[in-house]
Scaffold this active site. Sequence first.
Site, PDB file in Angstrom:
ATOM      1  N   GLY A  12       0.985  -1.173   0.205  1.00  0.00           N
ATOM      2  CA  GLY A  12       0.368  -0.084  -0.101  1.00  0.00           C
ATOM      3  C   GLY A  12       1.319   1.667  -0.154  1.00  0.00           C
ATOM      4  N   ASN A  14       1.673   2.837  -2.678  1.00  0.00           N
ATOM      5  CA  ASN A  14       0.752   3.837  -3.990  1.00  0.00           C
ATOM      6  C   ASN A  14      -0.286   4.301  -3.162  1.00  0.00           C
ATOM      7  OD1 ASN A  14       2.548   4.596  -6.390  1.00  0.00           O
ATOM      8  ND2 ASN A  14       2.707   1.984  -6.031  1.00  0.00           N
ATOM      9  N   ARG A  89      -5.167  -8.435  -8.703  1.00  0.00           N
ATOM     10  CA  ARG A  89      -6.153  -9.254  -9.461  1.00  0.00           C
ATOM     11  C   ARG A  89      -7.170  -9.092 -10.527  1.00  0.00           C
ATOM     12  NH1 ARG A  89      -9.876 -13.018  -6.287  1.00  0.00           N
ATOM     13  NH2 ARG A  89      -8.443 -13.140  -5.179  1.00  0.00           N
ATOM     14  N   ASN A 105      -4.958   3.018 -13.174  1.00  0.00           N
ATOM     15  CA  ASN A 105      -4.204   1.814 -12.426  1.00  0.00           C
ATOM     16  C   ASN A 105      -2.979   2.591 -12.120  1.00  0.00           C
ATOM     17  OD1 ASN A 105      -3.390  -0.987 -11.135  1.00  0.00           O
ATOM     18  ND2 ASN A 105      -2.848  -1.151 -13.491  1.00  0.00           N
ATOM     19  N   HIS A 107       0.823   1.232 -12.846  1.00  0.00           N
ATOM     20  CA  HIS A 107       1.774  -0.458 -13.386  1.00  0.00           C
ATOM     21  C   HIS A 107       3.329   0.067 -13.824  1.00  0.00           C
ATOM     22  CE1 HIS A 107       2.289  -4.006 -15.723  1.00  0.00           C
ATOM     23  NE2 HIS A 107       3.011  -3.472 -16.146  1.00  0.00           N
ATOM     24  N   LEU A 142      -6.232  -6.516 -19.905  1.00  0.00           N
ATOM     25  CA  LEU A 142      -5.434  -6.157 -19.039  1.00  0.00           C
ATOM     26  C   LEU A 142      -3.724  -5.247 -19.684  1.00  0.00           C
ATOM     27  CD1 LEU A 142      -4.316  -7.751 -16.105  1.00  0.00           C
ATOM     28  CD2 LEU A 142      -2.429  -8.213 -17.668  1.00  0.00           C
ATOM     29  N   ASP A 143      -4.273  -4.088 -18.847  1.00  0.00           N
ATOM     30  CA  ASP A 143      -2.973  -2.977 -18.989  1.00  0.00           C
ATOM     31  C   ASP A 143      -2.577  -2.624 -19.916  1.00  0.00           C
ATOM     32  OD1 ASP A 143      -1.931  -3.747 -16.197  1.00  0.00           O
ATOM     33  OD2 ASP A 143      -0.292  -5.548 -16.459  1.00  0.00           O
TER      34      ASP A 143
END
Length: 208
Positions: A12, A14, A89, A105, A107, A142-143
């Site tokens: 945690g 970030n 997840r 998000n 990454h 994803l991403d």
Amino acid sequence: RARVAVLISGRGSNMAALLYAGRADDCPYEIALVSGDRPNAPGLTLAKAEGAPVVSLDARALGKSYWDALNDELEKASIDLIALAGFMRIIPTTFVERWAGRIVNIHPSLLPRYKGLHTQQQALDNGDKVSGATVHLVTPELDSGEILGQVEVAILPGDSAETLAGRVLIAEHQLYPRILARYAARPFEAKWIEEQVDALASKLPEVM
Ligand code: GAR
């Protein structure tokens, strides 16, 4: 201010960066909820100690009902935006669609390079000169959603995946609050204008 929920699975750091930046008076977002998929994530302990509203959910115990339970909590807290911060997840398409354009998000790579896991090792194996981090919108793939911001981090001779990830993390902590603030100002401003227009419209009969 836009109400942000941060979802985490682990440390945690970030989440903490977003929380501390959100304490500034001029920050356009506030952290209105911290949650995740693992009730024993160390980041949840930190969020509680900082006085943030925390809801612990156990994705493994809840099974398929986890996503409905999470959605209920987000709605109950009137959340505007979801910030994933080390949330490990895969999110089902139905959930992403429910929150379309409202999930961001971070990454640890310069997307579109190195989606998924072990990004720093891949950068080292390929002999890259730079690594970095990306903040992007979450889409079902994803991403792969729209890139909102990136930061480059030099790769040093002798770097391991761990030393490199450590410097990328410092850059993440700078990048994420800045990009989230910029993004949060948009829907929030639109909502504010809508409210002003509605308030004026309701007064029109009095004025006329
Ligand atoms: C961060 O480096 C983040 O970019 C990465 O996990 C770490 C979480 O650290 N996320 C991903 O790899 C997502 N695919 P934190 O819990 O201390 O923020």
